[in-house]
Design an enzyme around this catalytic site. Sequence first.
Site, mmCIF file in Angstrom:
data_model
loop_
_atom_site.group_PDB
_atom_site.id
_atom_site.type_symbol
_atom_site.label_atom_id
_atom_site.label_comp_id
_atom_site.label_asym_id
_atom_site.label_seq_id
_atom_site.Cartn_x
_atom_site.Cartn_y
_atom_site.Cartn_z
ATOM 1 N N LYS A 1 5.204 12.023 -92.690
ATOM 2 C CA LYS A 1 5.210 10.562 -92.841
ATOM 3 C C LYS A 1 4.210 10.206 -93.923
ATOM 4 C CE LYS A 1 7.282 7.046 -90.682
ATOM 5 N NZ LYS A 1 8.558 7.070 -89.936
HETATM 6 P P1 NAD Z 1 11.496 -4.122 -90.903
HETATM 7 O O1 NAD Z 1 10.330 -4.378 -91.763
HETATM 8 O O2 NAD Z 1 12.873 -4.287 -91.455
HETATM 9 O O3 NAD Z 1 11.428 -5.035 -89.581
HETATM 10 C C1 NAD Z 1 10.282 -5.216 -88.803
HETATM 11 C C2 NAD Z 1 10.397 -6.584 -88.145
HETATM 12 O O4 NAD Z 1 9.355 -6.715 -87.172
HETATM 13 C C3 NAD Z 1 10.250 -7.754 -89.107
HETATM 14 O O5 NAD Z 1 11.248 -8.733 -88.824
HETATM 15 C C4 NAD Z 1 8.861 -8.326 -88.771
HETATM 16 O O6 NAD Z 1 8.750 -9.710 -89.022
HETATM 17 C C5 NAD Z 1 8.792 -8.004 -87.303
HETATM 18 N N1 NAD Z 1 7.438 -8.001 -86.752
HETATM 19 C C6 NAD Z 1 6.298 -7.486 -87.277
HETATM 20 N N2 NAD Z 1 5.261 -7.712 -86.455
HETATM 21 C C7 NAD Z 1 5.760 -8.382 -85.381
HETATM 22 C C8 NAD Z 1 5.194 -8.891 -84.189
HETATM 23 N N3 NAD Z 1 3.888 -8.770 -83.927
HETATM 24 N N4 NAD Z 1 6.012 -9.503 -83.311
HETATM 25 C C9 NAD Z 1 7.326 -9.643 -83.555
HETATM 26 N N5 NAD Z 1 7.905 -9.174 -84.667
HETATM 27 C C10 NAD Z 1 7.134 -8.568 -85.563
HETATM 28 O O7 NAD Z 1 11.289 -2.644 -90.337
HETATM 29 P P2 NAD Z 1 12.359 -1.692 -89.628
HETATM 30 O O8 NAD Z 1 12.873 -0.727 -90.629
HETATM 31 O O9 NAD Z 1 13.308 -2.490 -88.834
HETATM 32 O O10 NAD Z 1 11.373 -0.873 -88.666
HETATM 33 C C11 NAD Z 1 10.936 -1.409 -87.412
HETATM 34 C C12 NAD Z 1 10.487 -0.265 -86.545
HETATM 35 O O11 NAD Z 1 11.571 0.660 -86.389
HETATM 36 C C13 NAD Z 1 9.316 0.541 -87.096
HETATM 37 O O12 NAD Z 1 8.528 1.017 -86.017
HETATM 38 C C14 NAD Z 1 10.004 1.716 -87.783
HETATM 39 O O13 NAD Z 1 9.153 2.842 -87.908
HETATM 40 C C15 NAD Z 1 11.138 1.939 -86.784
HETATM 41 N N6 NAD Z 1 12.252 2.711 -87.363
HETATM 42 C C16 NAD Z 1 13.039 2.196 -88.352
HETATM 43 C C17 NAD Z 1 14.054 2.985 -88.868
HETATM 44 C C18 NAD Z 1 14.963 2.475 -89.943
HETATM 45 O O14 NAD Z 1 15.821 3.265 -90.426
HETATM 46 N N7 NAD Z 1 14.869 1.210 -90.334
HETATM 47 C C19 NAD Z 1 14.279 4.272 -88.390
HETATM 48 C C20 NAD Z 1 13.476 4.756 -87.360
HETATM 49 C C21 NAD Z 1 12.458 3.964 -86.864
#
Ligand code: NAD
Length: 417
Positions: free
Chosen positions: A106
């Site tokens: 990571k």
């Molecule tokens: P992203 O940036 O698209 O979305 C994150 C969302 O969370 C945003 O809408 C943001 O406003 C919101 N957020 C942040 N802090 C917050 C809070 N305190 N309360 C409520 N909402 C809040 O990111 P993503 O790609 O969707 O990733 C989100 C999670 O999923 C992370 O932990 C990431 O590691 C995990 N993840 C994502 C993927 C992927 O392919 N996108 C894959 C595996 C894991």
Amino acid sequence: MSTDANPFESLQEQIDDAAAFLDADDGVLERLKHPERVLELTLTVEMDDGSLERFPAFRSQFNGDRGPYKGGIRYHPGVTRDEVKALSGWMVYKCALVDVPYGGGKGGIVIDPAEYSAAELERITRSFAAELRPIIGEDLDIPAPDVNTGQREMNWIKDTYETLENTTAPGVVTGKAPSSGGSLGRVRAAGRSVMLTAREAFDRLHDGVEGATVAVQGYGNAGYVAASLLEAEGAEVVAVSDSSGAVHDTGGLDTEAVKSHKRETGSVAGAPGTEPWTNEDLLTADVDLLVPAALENAVDGPLAREMEAGMVVEAANGPLTPAADDVLAERGVPVFPDILANAGGVTVSYFEWVQNRQRFSWTRERVNEELERVITDAFDGLIAAHEANDLPNFRTAAYVVAIRRVLDAYREGGEWP
Ligand code: NAD
């Protein structure tokens, strides 16, 4: 976030919980709790006004026993060395649980990308990619998107790597745009595996997911896709949130309408037909399913006591602290862990890498079918381990399956003098 729990310590505690059910000596287990290598950098980059700015950055290569290090790159002001170490460790066990032939890595840059122009972000990303070049590669370490990075950043990393190496190597990163070698279905893959995990869980523990009420914390990539696919399965998404707040509608939200509103205004707040809520209202809502899809440590022990959700499926990495896990286990609330539920992202990244190596693209239907097979097989394996070993919760079952696979690969590698 509701707690300052150190995510690296949470990871180590999760491994310890599973270790009690594994036949491995302490030295070998200790090895599985620490990264093999962490690169710490200071990137110095020219801004649009000619000034120089410095950005701390990290890449952790946690374990490579089962294949190249694999994992995303996060741009966030809260990135720390320990967060990156934890996220790289979770990748090891996620790849092992879904049985894709990768280790875990990571990376992250301490930055709020909203404060920089596209040209500045390109220079920052290329600077990071140039520093990473000696330690990444199609068979070495393969970055991908994470919070606040996406196809654009991956295309820049690929281009920087290929230019400096004087070659073509599309498989050096995944999550690229399809026109730069990306896979169809990659953008929606994490949310899709959240839906698949929830669907399998409701089929097993209840009468299916149809009609189940759902709250989603974090309406970004993973959260929005999970919500819209669950809605398509007949679930009722009654509340969603982002960093600006939460909205709810007890009759069921229109997930596409909320997404359009967020696209136009930058937040879910004020979406038509919804009532405002706080994030805490959402996390403690009386729903059948809670999907935390924001960042680590969203739920700690005290908040877990207030929760009324009937089940948790983790879209984010590490959204529950170990204390929250203990409380929910004690209260009999099933939690389906991140390393299964969001593994669609790395699984389709693996499919992208396979397509890149073969120079042959799959259809979206093939990607989604193969993903469904991987996630449902992993779900069945987790349930079988849970039952066979009488394990205390599904997270521990997931780690038992995953750690066994890593240990097998390590032991089969034999002695190195
Ligand atoms: P992203 O940036 O698209 O979305 C994150 C969302 O969370 C945003 O809408 C943001 O406003 C919101 N957020 C942040 N802090 C917050 C809070 N305190 N309360 C409520 N909402 C809040 O990111 P993503 O790609 O969707 O990733 C989100 C999670 O999923 C992370 O932990 C990431 O590691 C995990 N993840 C994502 C993927 C992927 O392919 N996108 C894959 C595996 C894991």
